[in-house]
Design a protein around this motif. Structure first.
Motif, short mmCIF file in Angstrom:
data_model
loop_
_atom_site.label_atom_id
_atom_site.label_comp_id
_atom_site.label_asym_id
_atom_site.label_seq_id
_atom_site.Cartn_x
_atom_site.Cartn_y
_atom_site.Cartn_z
N PHE A 9 0.83 -1.11 0.13
CA PHE A 9 0.06 -0.10 -0.02
C PHE A 9 0.82 1.28 0.11
N ALA A 10 0.56 2.13 -0.89
CA ALA A 10 1.27 3.35 -1.11
C ALA A 10 0.41 4.52 -0.81
N GLY A 11 0.64 5.28 0.08
CA GLY A 11 -0.24 6.65 0.41
C GLY A 11 0.25 7.49 1.42
N THR A 12 -0.24 8.64 1.66
CA THR A 12 0.04 9.45 2.78
C THR A 12 -0.81 10.06 3.57
N PRO A 13 -1.85 11.05 2.85
CA PRO A 13 -2.76 11.81 3.84
C PRO A 13 -3.81 10.76 4.33
N ASP A 14 -4.77 11.48 5.07
CA ASP A 14 -5.99 10.89 5.63
C ASP A 14 -6.78 10.05 4.52
N PHE A 15 -7.10 10.84 3.43
CA PHE A 15 -7.66 10.25 2.18
C PHE A 15 -7.30 8.89 1.97
N ALA A 16 -5.87 8.58 1.98
CA ALA A 16 -5.42 7.23 1.97
C ALA A 16 -5.47 6.33 3.10
N ALA A 17 -5.42 6.95 4.20
CA ALA A 17 -5.51 6.15 5.47
C ALA A 17 -6.92 5.40 5.41
N SER A 18 -7.86 5.88 5.06
CA SER A 18 -9.20 5.33 5.00
C SER A 18 -9.35 4.24 4.14
N SER A 19 -8.51 4.12 3.02
CA SER A 19 -8.46 2.92 1.99
C SER A 19 -7.69 2.05 2.67
N LEU A 20 -6.43 2.53 3.38
CA LEU A 20 -5.55 1.42 4.23
C LEU A 20 -6.37 0.77 5.15
N ALA A 21 -7.00 1.52 6.05
CA ALA A 21 -7.75 0.72 6.97
C ALA A 21 -8.83 -0.37 6.39
N ALA A 22 -9.50 0.05 5.39
CA ALA A 22 -10.32 -0.72 4.78
C ALA A 22 -9.55 -2.21 4.28
N VAL A 23 -8.57 -2.09 3.65
CA VAL A 23 -7.88 -3.10 3.33
C VAL A 23 -7.18 -4.02 4.42
N LEU A 24 -6.83 -3.33 5.64
CA LEU A 24 -6.41 -4.01 6.50
C LEU A 24 -7.51 -4.65 7.49
N ASN A 25 -8.61 -4.25 7.17
CA ASN A 25 -10.11 -5.15 7.70
C ASN A 25 -10.61 -5.92 6.65
N SER A 26 -10.14 -6.24 5.53
CA SER A 26 -10.44 -7.28 4.62
C SER A 26 -9.64 -8.44 4.85
N HIS A 27 -9.90 -9.48 3.96
CA HIS A 27 -9.17 -10.75 4.11
C HIS A 27 -7.84 -10.76 3.48
N HIS A 28 -7.27 -9.49 2.67
CA HIS A 28 -6.33 -9.29 1.95
C HIS A 28 -4.99 -9.04 3.04
N GLN A 29 -3.94 -9.36 2.39
CA GLN A 29 -2.77 -9.17 3.40
C GLN A 29 -1.87 -7.92 3.01
N VAL A 30 -1.84 -6.90 3.76
CA VAL A 30 -0.84 -5.83 3.56
C VAL A 30 0.48 -6.22 4.10
N VAL A 31 1.53 -6.42 2.97
CA VAL A 31 2.86 -6.77 3.43
C VAL A 31 3.90 -5.69 3.72
N ALA A 32 3.51 -4.46 3.20
CA ALA A 32 4.39 -3.29 3.49
C ALA A 32 3.42 -2.08 3.06
N VAL A 33 3.99 -0.90 3.76
CA VAL A 33 3.34 0.39 3.59
C VAL A 33 4.41 1.32 2.80
N TYR A 34 4.33 2.13 1.78
CA TYR A 34 5.08 3.40 1.46
C TYR A 34 4.38 4.23 1.50
N THR A 35 5.15 5.53 2.11
CA THR A 35 4.56 6.79 2.38
C THR A 35 5.69 8.02 2.22
N GLN A 36 5.24 9.07 2.07
CA GLN A 36 6.25 10.16 2.16
C GLN A 36 7.00 10.22 3.49
#
Length: 319
Positions: A9-36
């Motif tokens: 997942f690559a993102g930075t502001p609050d808008f992106a954090a909403s999407s990251l939270a949704a993926v974290l709550n799904s059955h998909h696996q976040v293996v790394a996060v890229y941010t500014q």
């Protein structure tokens, strides 16, 4: 249930954090996060983490913060996560083709407009400012151009005449998060087909600046009212009155022809502060003076010094 994807997942502001939270709550696996990289912000210039980084650390996910992807080391690090797909949401970097080619299923982007309208940095605010009646979210397959990739899935929402940049941002952030998980599920099951964008219909959403938030009273009340809503809550529209910078948070159009020069205060009472414009008038109902909080015109005018400042015939600076 669709198979689980390994996601970078690559993102930075609050808008992106909403999407990251949704993926974290799904059955998909976040293996790394890229941010500014962490940057200084606020009056104290304190070094702060991005909302995306804060969320990633709470979930004990590895965080990478490269300045760019020009080095072989940064590319190798990205490849080492062996991700199926990379999700990019308001990351702040234009990714080179070498990055887009690393994940097995490529990179997808969550964009806050109905592409190809409003490609670029500020699609939410530009849609309000332009008077668009609807906007939405586009999930697209990324390519090297800026927001030019083929579209995978979209969702729309009307723009009301009271929507602000802030309210529309929050609604689209929620919509984007939900649509992203749906897209990942359908990509995992190979159910999505990409649709090319029509470049002839493309418009560009230029990055916002504080300078352009200064009100030009020569414009129509309709244009100014949209600008005030679009720039709420950043960069916030403003104008000069007796060498004071007055920030304008909320206003209403008053269809009224007057002979006064644009920027002239016509009336100031509990209902608001009425200003002449290039066409019609604008009733300011929420304002902010230097060193103070935003408040209603009624509360503002309780102070005698403010009654004098906003007295009829006083003039805002008109560009």
């Amino acid at each position: 249930m669709p198979k689980s994807l390994k996601v970078i997942f690559a993102g930075t502001p609050d808008f992106a954090a909403s999407s990251l939270a949704a993926v974290l709550n799904s059955h998909h696996q976040v293996v790394a996060v890229y941010t500014q990289p962490d940057r200084k912000s606020g009056r104290g210039k304190k070094v702060t983490m991005s909302p995306v980084k804060e969320l990633a650390l709470q979930h004990h996910i590895p965080v990478e913060q490269p300045l760019n992807f020009k080095s072989e080391e940064s590319l190798s690090q990205l490849a080492s996560y062996q991700a199926d797909i990379m999700v990019v949401v308001a990351y702040g970097l234009l990714l080179p083709q070498k990055v887009l080619d690393i994940p097995k299923l490529g990179c997808i982007n969550v964009h806050g407009s109905l592409l190809p309208r409003w490609r670029g940095a500020a699609p939410i605010q530009r849609a309000i400012q332009a008077g668009d009646k609807e906007t939405g979210i586009t999930i697209m397959q990324m390519e090297a151009g800026l927001d030019t990739g083929p579209m995978l899935i979209t969702a729309s929402t009307p723009i009301s005449d009271r929507d602000t940049g802030a309210t529309l941002h929050d609604r689209l952030a929620d919509m984007g998060a939900q649509l992203l998980v749906q897209a990942l599920d359908e990509i995992a099951d190979n159910k999505l087909q990409a649709t090319p964008q029509d470049d002839q219909l493309a418009t560009y959403a230029h990055k916002l600046s504080k300078e352009e938030a200064q009100i030009n009273w020569q414009l129509s009340a309709e244009e100014l009212e949209r600008t005030i809503r679009a720039f709420n809550s950043w960069p916030v529209a403003y104008s000069q009155l007796e060498n004071k910078t007055v920030r304008l948070w909320q206003a209403y159009i008053v269809h009224k022809k007057v002979d006064a020069a644009p920027g002239t205060i016509l009336q100031a009472d509990a209902d608001g502060i009425l200003i002449s414009c290039g066409e019609d008038c604008l009733l300011l109902t929420e304002l902010q003076l230097p060193g103070s909080r935003a408040m209603s015109a009624k509360d503002l005018l309780n102070a005698p010094k403010n009654q004098q400042l906003f007295a009829p015939d006083n003039q805002f600076v008109s560009l």
